[in-house]
Enzyme design. Structure first.
Site, PDB file in Angstrom:
ATOM      1  N   LYS B  76     -29.430 -23.477  30.720  1.00 10.01           N
ATOM      2  CA  LYS B  76     -30.325 -24.216  30.240  1.00 10.01           C
ATOM      3  C   LYS B  76     -31.037 -25.553  30.991  1.00 10.01           C
ATOM      4  O   LYS B  76     -29.528 -26.274  32.018  1.00 10.01           O
ATOM      5  CB  LYS B  76     -30.099 -25.029  29.241  1.00 10.01           C
ATOM      6  CG  LYS B  76     -30.813 -25.444  28.242  1.00 10.01           C
ATOM      7  CD  LYS B  76     -30.730 -25.682  26.615  1.00 10.01           C
ATOM      8  CE  LYS B  76     -31.838 -26.346  25.885  1.00 10.01           C
ATOM      9  NZ  LYS B  76     -31.756 -26.844  24.566  1.00 10.01           N
ATOM     10  N   SER B 151     -34.185 -24.630  20.953  1.00  6.16           N
ATOM     11  CA  SER B 151     -34.837 -25.390  22.308  1.00  6.16           C
ATOM     12  C   SER B 151     -34.394 -24.623  23.777  1.00  6.16           C
ATOM     13  O   SER B 151     -35.289 -24.243  24.546  1.00  6.16           O
ATOM     14  CB  SER B 151     -34.990 -27.061  22.403  1.00  6.16           C
ATOM     15  OG  SER B 151     -33.543 -26.419  22.663  1.00  6.16           O
ATOM     16  N   SER B 175     -30.563 -25.044  17.879  1.00  7.19           N
ATOM     17  CA  SER B 175     -31.586 -24.497  19.571  1.00  7.19           C
ATOM     18  C   SER B 175     -30.295 -23.885  19.569  1.00  7.19           C
ATOM     19  O   SER B 175     -31.112 -23.466  21.034  1.00  7.19           O
ATOM     20  CB  SER B 175     -31.688 -26.028  19.683  1.00  7.19           C
ATOM     21  OG  SER B 175     -32.467 -27.065  19.776  1.00  7.19           O
TER      22      SER B 175
END
Lengths: 95, 485
Positions: B76, B151, B175
């Protein structure tokens, strides 16, 4: 509670975010509905409850006040949007 | 050879250890696939030349005793990577190149993994659909018009599309677990303090945790083992011995008590999710677990509490983006204050602005007690609910999300409906507990749905074991066809 445009203006000033009139309107609308949602919490009586700021049982660890890195000035300055030799440059603050 | 990328991380590690595939060959498979999968928009930055170089170095002098020997991994774009752009999905950090490495990614590289690139995410990890990213929304490989969740949406999408054998995300309110549920993958949020937060772009510091996202529970245990560990650079890092989650993984869950909280049966929840939850209960019961009805009475207050605590912490964390030391700077403004205001106005997207304003307001003079202090008190009640129940049960089973993946654009105009996605995941962050989302079935549309297992503080091994036993008996199959190729 309803959040009006004046309140948005005040908060955005505190948060240092400039907003045009259109954006202020839409944010006022959004925040009004979000605060209505948040205010469900008022249903609860919390007079005798201790606030919880961290889930860790122990206090935050602190380290000895001793330099263990350093000499990274140039590295740090590399990401600066505007610099002059070893300084960050900002718009003029004093006349 | 292309079927290698369909394999799980643990199988790929075996192939490498048995010298059936070299790191360089493996790396090439992922690079080729990524180059053909740009439609998904999973990546923000790739560093394929570096990956290839590192893979060659590994093959020349392989160390097969590490946990992730020569395994290429994408992560990420919230983890700082030394020398590689780290954007947090924001215009503000579009050109930010960290001069240091996050502890969690450093731990992965020490175990032999190699960086493939940085995966898309909601801006500053604020979002539940990956639609707030400055770099555009991400497509869920499950279906071309659906979001991957957020997210950590780029992470979930890349994993489900076989662009990386495993990945890592961060979870502040769901997330990791919500996108895992939306893509039919496994996602674990560890106990607060198990994985170091050092070098991760901060959102809400009392809630943020990094965790693994994988295709199987075994993979999840390997990744967690590699990531976790005490770090003196994070003052909230928990000091404890490193655990061998993968070695200790077992599927005997006889006698384990599983709580079923009645408050998670929410209004308007699709019947399919209720059925899936029941299926989960009966699978665990058949494996010898005791199913116990429990009550977590403050569950409905978790989301309103979260939307005070998280924005409050975010508004103070994001005060650092002022256009001076790093990041975007506006060219407009006649003085310093105007420069700040224009920088933040131009550099942050709408959702980030919304949350900064909420946070600024609840912390502002005259409102602190009514909002922030109130939320901290309710947070205490939510934690107490869990504490009391964990005296009676070993783990708690709930749905991961109140729906399957939704359509792109469906919820972008209504912040509250977007926030409601995290209704089952947020309480765990407020209480600092570990929780894993495991794929459990498909809905009528063929979209995956997950179940969540919540554990006691630092009891990751236990929820991994229950998830492992569940996975073996659930026979979930993700039906992703590579339509985007």
């Amino acid at each position: 509670m309803s959040i009006d445009k004046d309140k948005i203006k005040h908060i955005s000033k505190l948060a240092r975010i400039s907003l045009d009139s259109k954006k202020s309107d839409s944010l006022a609308k959004d925040l009004t509905s979000i605060f209505k949602f948040i205010e469900q919490l008022n249903e609860l009586n919390t007079d005798k409850v201790e606030p919880l700021s961290s889930i860790l049982n122990s206090p935050l660890r602190s380290r000895e006040d001793k330099i263990d890195d350093g000499k990274i000035r140039d590295k740090i300055l590399e990401n600066s949007p505007k610099k002059n030799e070893e300084f960050f440059v900002v718009p003029k603050v004093i006349e | 050879m292309s079927e290698v990328i369909n394999k799980n991380l643990s199988e790929i590690i075996d192939l490498i250890k048995k010298k059936e595939i070299k790191s360089e060959e493996l790396t090439k498979l992922y690079i080729d696939r990524a180059n053909k999968s740009k439609k998904l928009n999973s990546y923000i930055t790739t560093c394929f030349e570096y990956t290839t170089q590192k893979a060659k170095e590994f093959d020349k002098k392989p160390n097969f005793n590490s946990l992730l020997p020569g395994v290429p991994l994408a992560v990420k774009d919230l983890f700082c990577t030394n020398g590689f752009k780290t954007t947090a999905g924001s215009k503000m950090l579009e050109n930010f190149v960290p001069k240091y490495e996050s502890t969690v990614t450093e731990n992965l590289w020490k175990e032999g993994a190699i960086l493939l690139g940085k995966l898309n995410c909601d801006e500053y990890a604020m979002g539940s659909s990956n639609e707030t990213s400055y770099f555009g929304n991400v497509i869920n490989p499950v279906a071309r018009d659906t979001v991957p969740g957020g997210s950590s949406g780029g992470s979930a999408s890349a994993l489900a599309a076989n662009l990386t054998p495993a990945t890592i995300g961060t979870d502040t309110g769901g997330s990791i677990r919500q996108p895992a549920s939306f893509t039919g993958t496994v996602g674990l949020k560890p106990t607060y303090g198990l994985c170091s937060r050092w070098g991760i772009v901060a959102f809400a510091s009392s809630l943020d945790q990094a965790g693994p996202m994988t295709k199987s529970v075994k993979d999840c245990s390997i990744m967690l083992e590699a990531m976790a560990g005490f770090d003196k650079k994070d003052s909230t890092s928990i000091y404890k011995k490193k655990e061998n989650y993968s070695k200790n993984l077992k599927n005997n869950i006889k006698g384990i008590k599983i709580g079923i909280p009645k408050e998670y049966r929410v209004e308007k929840m699709p019947k399919e999710i209720e059925e899936l939850w029941n299926k989960g209960k009966s699978i665990l019961k058949d494996l010898g677990a005791d199913i116990v009805d429990i009550s977590l009475p403050h569950t409905k207050y978790a989301l309103p509490t979260y939307y005070i605590v998280a924005p409050a912490e975010a508004s103070s964390n994001l005060a650092r983006y002022d256009g001076v030391k790093y990041g975007y700077r506006s060219s407009k403004g006649s003085d310093l204050i105007e420069m700040y205001e224009n920088t933040r106005s131009e550099g942050f997207g709408d959702e980030v602005k919304r949350r900064i304003l909420i946070g600024t307001y609840v912390l502002s003079s005259g409102y602190y007690d009514a909002y922030y202090l109130k939320a901290q008190k309710v947070r205490q009640l939510i934690k107490k609910d869990f504490d009391e129940n964990f005296a009676k049960v070993d783990a708690i089973l709930t749905p991961s999300t109140p729906s399957s993946a939704f359509k792109i654009g469906e919820k972008t105009n209504d912040p509250i409906s977007m926030y409601l996605n995290d209704i089952f995941t947020v309480p765990v962050n407020l209480a600092g507990l570990p929780a894993i989302s495991v794929p459990a079935g498909l809905d009528k549309k063929g979209y995956p749905l997950g179940l969540q297992l919540i554990g006691k503080t630092l009891d990751e091994q236990n929820i991994l074991n229950v998830a492992y036993a569940f996975e073996k008996n659930c026979n979930f199959k993700n039906e992703i066809k590579s339509w985007w190729l």
